[in-house]
Scaffold this motif. Structure first.
Motif, PDB file in Angstrom:
ATOM      1  N   PRO A  11      -4.537  -1.875  -9.936  1.00 23.80           N
ATOM      2  CA  PRO A  11      -3.887  -0.620 -10.333  1.00 23.80           C
ATOM      3  C   PRO A  11      -2.385  -0.823 -10.534  1.00 23.80           C
ATOM      4  CG  PRO A  11      -4.301  -0.625  -7.983  1.00 23.80           C
ATOM      5  CD  PRO A  11      -4.937  -1.872  -8.540  1.00 23.80           C
ATOM      6  N   PRO A  12      -1.752   0.042 -11.310  1.00 23.67           N
ATOM      7  CA  PRO A  12      -0.297  -0.029 -11.432  1.00 23.67           C
ATOM      8  C   PRO A  12       0.355   0.413 -10.123  1.00 23.67           C
ATOM      9  CG  PRO A  12      -1.143   1.863 -12.620  1.00 23.67           C
ATOM     10  CD  PRO A  12      -2.334   1.099 -12.126  1.00 23.67           C
ATOM     11  N   PHE A  13       1.544  -0.078  -9.878  1.00 25.44           N
ATOM     12  CA  PHE A  13       2.275   0.301  -8.680  1.00 25.44           C
ATOM     13  C   PHE A  13       2.947   1.640  -8.933  1.00 25.44           C
ATOM     14  CE2 PHE A  13       5.759  -0.477  -5.466  1.00 25.44           C
ATOM     15  CZ  PHE A  13       4.917  -0.556  -4.377  1.00 25.44           C
ATOM     16  N   PRO A  14       2.844   2.599  -8.000  1.00 24.65           N
ATOM     17  CA  PRO A  14       3.446   3.928  -8.221  1.00 24.65           C
ATOM     18  C   PRO A  14       4.960   3.851  -8.436  1.00 24.65           C
ATOM     19  CG  PRO A  14       2.031   3.933  -6.290  1.00 24.65           C
ATOM     20  CD  PRO A  14       2.174   2.504  -6.715  1.00 24.65           C
ATOM     21  N   ALA A  15       5.488   4.834  -9.141  1.00 22.94           N
ATOM     22  CA  ALA A  15       6.922   4.876  -9.427  1.00 22.94           C
ATOM     23  C   ALA A  15       7.719   5.497  -8.285  1.00 22.94           C
ATOM     24  CB  ALA A  15       7.174   5.652 -10.717  1.00 22.94           C
ATOM     25  N   GLU A  16       7.135   6.476  -7.588  1.00 25.43           N
ATOM     26  CA  GLU A  16       7.840   7.193  -6.521  1.00 25.43           C
ATOM     27  C   GLU A  16       7.762   6.422  -5.205  1.00 25.43           C
ATOM     28  OE1 GLU A  16       9.612   9.980  -7.024  1.00 25.43           O
ATOM     29  OE2 GLU A  16       9.091   9.846  -9.136  1.00 25.43           O
ATOM     30  N   LEU A  17       8.872   6.426  -4.462  1.00 23.87           N
ATOM     31  CA  LEU A  17       8.963   5.655  -3.224  1.00 23.87           C
ATOM     32  C   LEU A  17       7.883   6.037  -2.211  1.00 23.87           C
ATOM     33  CD1 LEU A  17      10.401   3.539  -1.520  1.00 23.87           C
ATOM     34  CD2 LEU A  17      11.978   5.333  -0.777  1.00 23.87           C
ATOM     35  N   ALA A  18       7.674   7.312  -1.969  1.00 21.33           N
ATOM     36  CA  ALA A  18       6.675   7.732  -0.973  1.00 21.33           C
ATOM     37  C   ALA A  18       5.284   7.252  -1.381  1.00 21.33           C
ATOM     38  CB  ALA A  18       6.696   9.244  -0.816  1.00 21.33           C
ATOM     39  N   GLN A  19       4.972   7.313  -2.662  1.00 19.33           N
ATOM     40  CA  GLN A  19       3.673   6.849  -3.145  1.00 19.33           C
ATOM     41  C   GLN A  19       3.561   5.324  -3.046  1.00 19.33           C
ATOM     42  OE1 GLN A  19       3.784   8.595  -7.034  1.00 19.33           O
ATOM     43  NE2 GLN A  19       2.848  10.505  -6.346  1.00 19.33           N
ATOM     44  N   GLN A  20       4.681   4.622  -3.234  1.00 16.55           N
ATOM     45  CA  GLN A  20       4.684   3.168  -3.088  1.00 16.55           C
ATOM     46  C   GLN A  20       4.344   2.782  -1.653  1.00 16.55           C
ATOM     47  OE1 GLN A  20       8.584   1.938  -4.365  1.00 16.55           O
ATOM     48  NE2 GLN A  20       8.119   2.222  -6.541  1.00 16.55           N
ATOM     49  N   MET A  21       4.990   3.468  -0.707  1.00 21.49           N
ATOM     50  CA  MET A  21       4.751   3.171   0.706  1.00 21.49           C
ATOM     51  C   MET A  21       3.284   3.425   1.068  1.00 21.49           C
ATOM     52  SD  MET A  21       7.612   2.098   1.882  1.00 21.49           S
ATOM     53  CE  MET A  21       9.095   2.466   2.761  1.00 21.49           C
ATOM     54  N   GLN A  22       2.739   4.532   0.577  1.00 18.12           N
ATOM     55  CA  GLN A  22       1.339   4.850   0.865  1.00 18.12           C
ATOM     56  C   GLN A  22       0.409   3.832   0.213  1.00 18.12           C
ATOM     57  OE1 GLN A  22       0.236   7.319   3.037  1.00 18.12           O
ATOM     58  NE2 GLN A  22      -1.594   6.066   2.840  1.00 18.12           N
ATOM     59  N   ALA A  23       0.722   3.410  -1.000  1.00 18.75           N
ATOM     60  CA  ALA A  23      -0.107   2.423  -1.693  1.00 18.75           C
ATOM     61  C   ALA A  23      -0.121   1.096  -0.935  1.00 18.75           C
ATOM     62  CB  ALA A  23       0.399   2.217  -3.122  1.00 18.75           C
ATOM     63  N   ALA A  42       0.014  -9.000  -5.311  1.00 20.78           N
ATOM     64  CA  ALA A  42      -1.043  -9.399  -6.237  1.00 20.78           C
ATOM     65  C   ALA A  42      -2.120  -8.329  -6.385  1.00 20.78           C
ATOM     66  CB  ALA A  42      -1.672 -10.706  -5.766  1.00 20.78           C
ATOM     67  N   ARG A  43      -2.154  -7.375  -5.475  1.00 17.99           N
ATOM     68  CA  ARG A  43      -3.145  -6.298  -5.543  1.00 17.99           C
ATOM     69  C   ARG A  43      -2.738  -5.189  -6.511  1.00 17.99           C
ATOM     70  NH1 ARG A  43      -6.803  -5.763  -0.839  1.00 17.99           N
ATOM     71  NH2 ARG A  43      -6.874  -7.841   0.064  1.00 17.99           N
ATOM     72  N   VAL A  52       8.102  -5.926  -2.997  1.00 23.93           N
ATOM     73  CA  VAL A  52       7.234  -5.489  -1.900  1.00 23.93           C
ATOM     74  C   VAL A  52       7.845  -5.775  -0.529  1.00 23.93           C
ATOM     75  CG1 VAL A  52       4.995  -5.956  -0.817  1.00 23.93           C
ATOM     76  CG2 VAL A  52       5.161  -5.726  -3.278  1.00 23.93           C
ATOM     77  N   GLN A  53       8.506  -6.905  -0.383  1.00 26.67           N
ATOM     78  CA  GLN A  53       8.983  -7.351   0.932  1.00 26.67           C
ATOM     79  C   GLN A  53       9.835  -6.303   1.660  1.00 26.67           C
ATOM     80  OE1 GLN A  53       8.130 -10.514   2.421  1.00 26.67           O
ATOM     81  NE2 GLN A  53       8.818  -9.325   4.184  1.00 26.67           N
ATOM     82  N   PRO A  54      10.875  -5.734   1.030  1.00 23.28           N
ATOM     83  CA  PRO A  54      11.676  -4.748   1.767  1.00 23.28           C
ATOM     84  C   PRO A  54      10.887  -3.496   2.139  1.00 23.28           C
ATOM     85  CG  PRO A  54      12.494  -4.981  -0.481  1.00 23.28           C
ATOM     86  CD  PRO A  54      11.442  -6.014  -0.290  1.00 23.28           C
ATOM     87  N   LEU A  55       9.929  -3.108   1.306  1.00 22.15           N
ATOM     88  CA  LEU A  55       9.106  -1.944   1.626  1.00 22.15           C
ATOM     89  C   LEU A  55       8.204  -2.239   2.822  1.00 22.15           C
ATOM     90  CD1 LEU A  55       8.130  -0.837  -1.999  1.00 22.15           C
ATOM     91  CD2 LEU A  55       9.969   0.050  -0.558  1.00 22.15           C
TER      92      LEU A  55
END
Length: 75
Positions: A11-23, A42-43, A52-55
């Motif tokens: 899947p694409p990585f979400p654009a919004e920070l909160a959604q990125q963290m949840q993903a 890679a997922r 990804v690392q800082p998140l």
């Protein structure tokens, strides 16, 4: 993999920070074992470990995920 099973694209990585963290948390929860930042990246489609690392570090600091002594992450 069986021939009749469709090949799924990451899947694409979400654009919004909160959604990125949840993903990221969701990806770790679905993993059978702890993952590195590169394995988590890679997922998702076109996602680099450097993004990804800082998140992941933030989620670990907030105790929302765990970081192993080897530097891997798990939910």
């Amino acid at each position: 993999m069986a021939a009749d099973q469709p090949v799924t694209q990451p899947p694409p990585f979400p654009a919004e920070l909160a959604q990125q963290m949840q993903a990221l948390r969701d990806a770790l929860q679905q993993a059978a074992q702890p993952l590195s930042a590169a394995q988590v990246a890679a997922r998702f489609k076109r996602l680099k470990p450097e993004k990804v690392q800082p998140l992941l570090d933030t989620l670990a600091t907030l105790s929302l995920i765990r970081q192993t002594p080897e530097g891997l992450f798990s939910a």
